[in-house]
Enzyme design. Sequence first.
Site, PDB file in Angstrom:
ATOM      1  N   ASN A   1       5.558 104.929  14.495  1.00  0.00           N
ATOM      2  CA  ASN A   1       6.364 104.456  13.367  1.00  0.00           C
ATOM      3  C   ASN A   1       6.958 103.071  13.621  1.00  0.00           C
ATOM      4  OD1 ASN A   1       6.052 106.706  11.660  1.00  0.00           O
ATOM      5  ND2 ASN A   1       7.567 107.859  12.834  1.00  0.00           N
ATOM      6  N   HIS A   2       7.034 102.272  12.557  1.00  0.00           N
ATOM      7  CA  HIS A   2       7.660 100.951  12.593  1.00  0.00           C
ATOM      8  C   HIS A   2       8.911 100.967  11.716  1.00  0.00           C
ATOM      9  CE1 HIS A   2       3.705  98.613  13.649  1.00  0.00           C
ATOM     10  NE2 HIS A   2       3.706  99.823  14.175  1.00  0.00           N
ATOM     11  N   ARG A   3       9.777 100.014  11.951  1.00  0.00           N
ATOM     12  CA  ARG A   3      10.935  99.845  11.052  1.00  0.00           C
ATOM     13  C   ARG A   3      10.453  99.614   9.626  1.00  0.00           C
ATOM     14  NH1 ARG A   3      14.692  95.848  14.585  1.00  0.00           N
ATOM     15  NH2 ARG A   3      12.664  94.894  14.895  1.00  0.00           N
TER      16      ARG A   3
ATOM     17  N   THR B   1       7.729  94.879   8.785  1.00  0.00           N
ATOM     18  CA  THR B   1       7.483  96.037   9.638  1.00  0.00           C
ATOM     19  C   THR B   1       6.828  95.629  10.958  1.00  0.00           C
ATOM     20  OG1 THR B   1       5.282  96.393   8.668  1.00  0.00           O
ATOM     21  CG2 THR B   1       7.151  97.527   7.626  1.00  0.00           C
TER      22      THR B   1
END
Length: 218
Positions: A84-86, A92
Amino acid sequence: MHSTGPNPDDLHPNPQIRQVRFIKNMITRPNITAGDFSYYDDPDESVSFESRVTHHYEFIGDQLIIGKFCAIARGVEFIMNGANHRMGSVTTYPFNIMGGGWEAATPELAELPYKGDTVIGNDVWIGQNATIMPGVSIGDGAIIAANATVTKDVPAYHIAGGNPGRILRQRFGDELIALLLKLKWWDWSPEKITANLEVLCSSDLENIRGLAGEAEAQ
């Protein structure tokens, strides 16, 4: 001597079919657990099961938990929370892993989407090239179709397929599902499983009802 099945502590339950390997005997990571008799099937023995569990970092804390008697086909991938990324920031892009001073933009874990542990029940069949996304729970006796992408929980004894995955149908009627969940045959001794193979390999409701009645009487 009467056989009571393969040794769950062997890597290959059947030496003549070497592409089938018991998962628990391949695991080296502390954040993966698998129950007895669950297997991974791949004709390339150099492909480890752990290589199919991606973005799985101990510092994140998520676990992959697999029950007993699961059948996992070649090409299945478990994507864990480390992928997962921000999403709340302008970009992102993961600047922090690129180095060169960009590590100053390392996010706090709380900033990253976190879906929790991935939990696969008992007697689950996952078809080849299926993808299991972070935090998904798949219930006992469920079937995941080949090439499916599972993004949401799958109830016990249901079949899911497609991309994104959706529930296609129940495997059995409500009564039989309830009996099987009560029976929990995967927790039986090898001797009891061997003695009841004919019933376990049928869908005869009366036979299952009889076994459930015996279990309640004990």
